[in-house]
Write an enzyme that holds these catalytic residues in place. Sequence first.
Site, PDB file in Angstrom:
ATOM      1  N   SER A  11       0.676  58.917  33.383  1.00 43.18           N
ATOM      2  CA  SER A  11       0.681  59.534  32.054  1.00 43.18           C
ATOM      3  C   SER A  11       0.826  58.501  30.942  1.00 43.18           C
ATOM      4  O   SER A  11       1.364  57.413  31.151  1.00 43.18           O
ATOM      5  CB  SER A  11       1.829  60.535  31.929  1.00 43.18           C
ATOM      6  OG  SER A  11       1.782  61.484  32.958  1.00 43.18           O
TER       7      SER A  11
HETATM    8  N1  SAH Z   1       4.233  60.946  37.550  1.00 39.15           N
HETATM    9  C1  SAH Z   1       3.125  60.085  37.909  1.00 39.15           C
HETATM   10  C2  SAH Z   1       1.789  60.623  37.429  1.00 39.15           C
HETATM   11  C3  SAH Z   1       1.329  61.625  38.350  1.00 39.15           C
HETATM   12  S1  SAH Z   1      -0.333  62.169  38.307  1.00 39.15           S
HETATM   13  C4  SAH Z   1       3.321  58.678  37.440  1.00 39.15           C
HETATM   14  O1  SAH Z   1       4.316  58.391  36.757  1.00 39.15           O
HETATM   15  O2  SAH Z   1       2.495  57.834  37.783  1.00 39.15           O
HETATM   16  C5  SAH Z   1      -0.032  63.654  39.216  1.00 39.15           C
HETATM   17  C6  SAH Z   1       0.233  63.466  40.683  1.00 39.15           C
HETATM   18  O3  SAH Z   1       0.534  64.742  41.228  1.00 39.15           O
HETATM   19  C7  SAH Z   1      -0.945  62.912  41.478  1.00 39.15           C
HETATM   20  O4  SAH Z   1      -0.573  61.749  42.122  1.00 39.15           O
HETATM   21  C8  SAH Z   1      -1.271  64.037  42.451  1.00 39.15           C
HETATM   22  O5  SAH Z   1      -1.697  63.584  43.718  1.00 39.15           O
HETATM   23  C9  SAH Z   1       0.065  64.758  42.555  1.00 39.15           C
HETATM   24  N2  SAH Z   1      -0.004  66.153  43.026  1.00 39.15           N
HETATM   25  C10 SAH Z   1      -0.963  67.089  42.832  1.00 39.15           C
HETATM   26  N3  SAH Z   1      -0.644  68.247  43.434  1.00 39.15           N
HETATM   27  C11 SAH Z   1       0.564  68.033  44.038  1.00 39.15           C
HETATM   28  C12 SAH Z   1       1.426  68.851  44.836  1.00 39.15           C
HETATM   29  N4  SAH Z   1       1.122  70.111  45.152  1.00 39.15           N
HETATM   30  N5  SAH Z   1       2.589  68.303  45.286  1.00 39.15           N
HETATM   31  C13 SAH Z   1       2.919  67.021  44.987  1.00 39.15           C
HETATM   32  N6  SAH Z   1       2.142  66.211  44.254  1.00 39.15           N
HETATM   33  C14 SAH Z   1       0.980  66.695  43.780  1.00 39.15           C
END
Ligand code: SAH
Length: 240
Positions: free
Chosen positions: A86
């Site tokens: 993000s």
């Molecule tokens: N917080 C992260 C950004 C995350 S992007 C950072 O600081 O880099 C969102 C993430 O959520 C992705 O890696 C994706 O694979 C994950 N995601 C999507 N659906 C999910 C689920 N059901 N459970 C856990 N993670 C999930």
Amino acid sequence: MFKITYFYFLLLLIFCTISIGASRKDLFTDPRERMVTTQIIARGIKDPRVIKAMRKVPRHLFVPEKIRGSAYDDRPLPIGEGQTISQPYIVAFMSEVLDLSSRDRVLEIGTGSGYQAAILAEIVRQVYTIEIRPGLGETARERLKEMGYRNIFVKIGDGYKGWPEKAPFNAVIVTCAPEKIPRPLIDQLTEGGRMIIPVGEERGIQELILLRKEKGMIIKKAVMSVVFVPMIKEEEIMVR
Ligand code: SAH
């Protein structure tokens, strides 16, 4: 003679002190400081613990090497597998609205690069974070361990279900967008617990919802329009 030697010794001492000071700064210290002043403080983030964490955590170590030069830009960046880290302001905003205390235990859904987890770990006691994509989750776990974070626990799995064995949590932060707020995550909040979560359809309008559990009641408020990657289900990983 003694005086001259003493003078040179003093000069050497000053030189060494300056070089040690300089080595503590790296190529990314200035861009990071600029990010904090222009993107975080200038836009109204006030919590000193959030500001301190944003100043400390080396964001460039959470993005692929070839885009490190953009790590402190005012935007989200790709981290592989079609996912993103993000924008710095969003990370700070979501951390601030959770109103965290140093005694808190926090659950994050969507570990991604591990950057948001690291920011939280600078503020609270423990961070539990779940990532559904094994590749991203394992890389983040390794990275956080190498950086010395002992209060972050990474699990590979579907965050929709939360982490019941470790519940309840004082705060829950979701960094991928489901269409509806997952019930298990609400159930795993403590009394007085807070949740920040983007809700909405993929490629549609998503709202960042701040939720609070008070005397068993759920109080919800939309705080910002946002764009997050979707929350997926385990069976969807192969097809995406
Ligand atoms: N917080 C992260 C950004 C995350 S992007 C950072 O600081 O880099 C969102 C993430 O959520 C992705 O890696 C994706 O694979 C994950 N995601 C999507 N659906 C999910 C689920 N059901 N459970 C856990 N993670 C999930």
